[in-house]
Design a protein around this motif. Structure first.
Motif, short mmCIF file in Angstrom:
data_model
loop_
_atom_site.label_atom_id
_atom_site.label_comp_id
_atom_site.label_asym_id
_atom_site.label_seq_id
_atom_site.Cartn_x
_atom_site.Cartn_y
_atom_site.Cartn_z
N GLY A 186 49.85 41.17 26.44
CA GLY A 186 49.17 41.32 28.35
C GLY A 186 49.40 42.83 28.44
O GLY A 186 49.64 43.17 27.27
N ALA A 222 48.83 44.90 34.81
CA ALA A 222 48.14 45.01 35.90
C ALA A 222 48.20 46.00 36.75
O ALA A 222 47.55 46.67 37.29
N ASP A 240 52.46 42.18 37.94
CA ASP A 240 52.19 41.64 37.36
C ASP A 240 51.02 42.17 36.00
O ASP A 240 51.17 42.88 36.04
N GLU A 286 48.66 41.03 33.05
CA GLU A 286 47.61 40.27 33.25
C GLU A 286 47.50 39.92 31.27
O GLU A 286 47.16 40.56 30.60
N THR A 287 47.07 37.88 31.14
CA THR A 287 46.74 37.95 29.27
C THR A 287 45.47 37.61 29.66
O THR A 287 44.53 37.43 30.94
N VAL A 309 46.48 36.06 35.43
CA VAL A 309 47.70 36.83 35.58
C VAL A 309 49.33 36.05 35.22
O VAL A 309 49.03 35.08 36.32
N GLU A 327 53.38 36.50 36.65
CA GLU A 327 54.15 36.87 37.85
C GLU A 327 55.40 37.61 37.37
O GLU A 327 55.95 36.71 36.36
N GLU A 354 50.63 51.51 34.37
CA GLU A 354 49.55 49.98 34.14
C GLU A 354 48.37 50.83 33.05
O GLU A 354 48.25 51.54 32.85
N THR A 380 38.03 43.66 33.09
CA THR A 380 39.71 42.94 32.74
C THR A 380 39.86 42.20 31.36
O THR A 380 39.32 41.94 31.21
N ARG A 395 39.35 37.19 40.18
CA ARG A 395 39.56 37.68 38.85
C ARG A 395 38.27 37.42 37.85
O ARG A 395 38.09 37.57 36.53
N GLY A 417 46.04 34.58 42.67
CA GLY A 417 46.47 34.73 40.80
C GLY A 417 47.73 33.73 40.71
O GLY A 417 48.31 34.50 40.07
#
Length: 400
Positions: free
Chosen positions: A17, A20, A38, A40-41, A45, A47, A63, A176, A272, A304
């Protein structure tokens, strides 16, 4: 007591991942279950929340950094009080002084897009600029910084300026992971499947009349759940899938896999990208169950908060371009599924009914299918079945 903050455990289908957004900075007070970062994969996303009250002691992954399943990304100090943040991966360069703290991911975006960091409002600790701040600044259409001159003159105070007429402005924004994966899957679908599309149109008046008649009673009976059109389409598609199993199948190498259940994905548009959460066992769901689940999908998609489990599997997909005004389109398959139904805008059109011209609310339907698995006859008959059920919705309830 120090606690290691780790990335979530990714399923086997997700290799890694990307960090983010850090929502909490070192030294910033956190309450238990506060959102701190967060991840992101390729699919969603995820958490990560604070394990208990305390502060972030150190950020180990900034990030934009890639992280593996269960990898340590930060150190958390339980029970500690908020304090000034120490320099970390997210604390940053001081090109414009201590008040201009720019994280590495944010700095990379600023440099790539020739932006002026002094013009970007920071929402991080002590006014620090995060990657999200830079992306929001770019979305607002803010101008790029002027190219550096040969000799550095005294910089004037930053002011907001409008783009001059005729000026050709470009912005470069990295994809992304989710957007890149969506692009890859769509291209693969077109390259590997023998995709064809068949069209039909449906008279939506019977469904609209039924909805108008029972809308208020339905909402009162089902605790505020609103009666929309999608539940009728889901039930019509479910019945049609039972009659034409090949449309509900998938291809796995040289094998054709026939599914004895109907799990229908419903495309949800988010900031997204397009996500397709799945309604499970729709044959056993009522209209209220479908509407409530779709409403929940939509809300969590916008926030998200859709999970990996929400989007795994699925034997068929429905996408509704009509919500954006599309009159007709050709939906792309969602592999390994072999078919997808596209809904479109409802539009009044003159139609011939019993020798007379009548104005009716009509919708074009599009069924894209993989010709390797589904013959044209089956595809057409499937779509005609969906049309017939919608034009006589009592048949959905009577199962005839």
């Amino acid at each position: 007591m120090s606690i290691e903050i780790k990335a979530p455990t990714f399923p086997e289908s997700v290799a890694d991942g990307t960090v983010a957004t850090w929502h909490k900075q070192p030294g910033e007070a956190c309450s238990a279950d506060d959102l701190i970062v967060d991840i992101e994969t390729d699919k969603v996303v995820l958490e990560v929340v604070a394990p208990q009250d305390g502060v972030i002691k150190e950020i180990l992954k900034g990030e934009g950094d890639t992280v593996l399943s269960d990898e340590v990304i930060a150190v958390f100090e339980a029970g500690a009080a908020a304090s000034a943040a120490a320099p970390t991966a997210e604390a940053a360069s001081t090109e414009a002084g201590d008040s201009d703290k720019v994280g590495p991911a944010a700095r990379k975006l600023i440099d790539e897009n020739n932006l002026d960091a002094n013009q970007i409002p920071g929402t991080g600790k002590n006014g620090g600029i995060t990657k999200e701040d830079v992306l929001n600044f770019m979305k607002s259409g803010a101008p790029a910084a002027a190219a550096p001159a040969a000799t550095k003159a005294a910089a004037p105070a930053p002011v907001a300026v409008n783009v001059a007429p005729g000026e050709r402005v470009e912005k470069r924004v990295p994809m992304t992971r989710l957007r890149a994966t969506i692009a890859k899957r769509l291209v693969e679908a077109q390259q590997t499947a023998a995709m064809l599309t068949t069209y039909n149109e449906v008279n939506m008046k019977p469904v609209m009349d039924l909805r108008k008649q029972y809308k208020e009673l339905f909402e009162k009976t089902h605790n505020g759940t609103r009666l929309g059109f999608m539940s009728f389409f889901v039930k019509a598609v479910t019945e049609a899938l039972k009659r034409f199993p090949a449309v509900n199948a998938s291809i796995d190498g040289n094998d054709m896999v026939y599914h004895g259940y109907q799990d229908i994905g419903v495309a949800v548009s988010t900031d997204r990208g397009l996500m397709v959460p799945v309604l499970r066992d729709t044959d056993g769901m009522g209209l209220s169950d479908i509407e409530a689940t779709i409403a929940d999908f939509g809300k969590r998609g916008r926030d998200g908060k859709l999970g990996l489990n929400d989007m795994q599997g699925g034997t068929f997909t429905i996408t509704n371009g009509g919500t954006f005004g599309s009159l007709m389109s050709t939906p792309i398959l969602n592999p390994p599924q072999t078919a997808i139904l596209g809904m479109h805008k409802i539009q009044d059109r003159p139609m011939a009914v019993n020798g007379e011209v009548v104005i009716l609310p009509m919708m074009y339907l599009a069924l894209s299918y993989d010709h390797r698995m589904i013959d044209g006859k089956e595809a057409v008959q499937f779509l005609v079945t969906v049309k017939s059920l919608l034009e006589d919705p009592a048949r959905i309830l009577l199962d005839v």
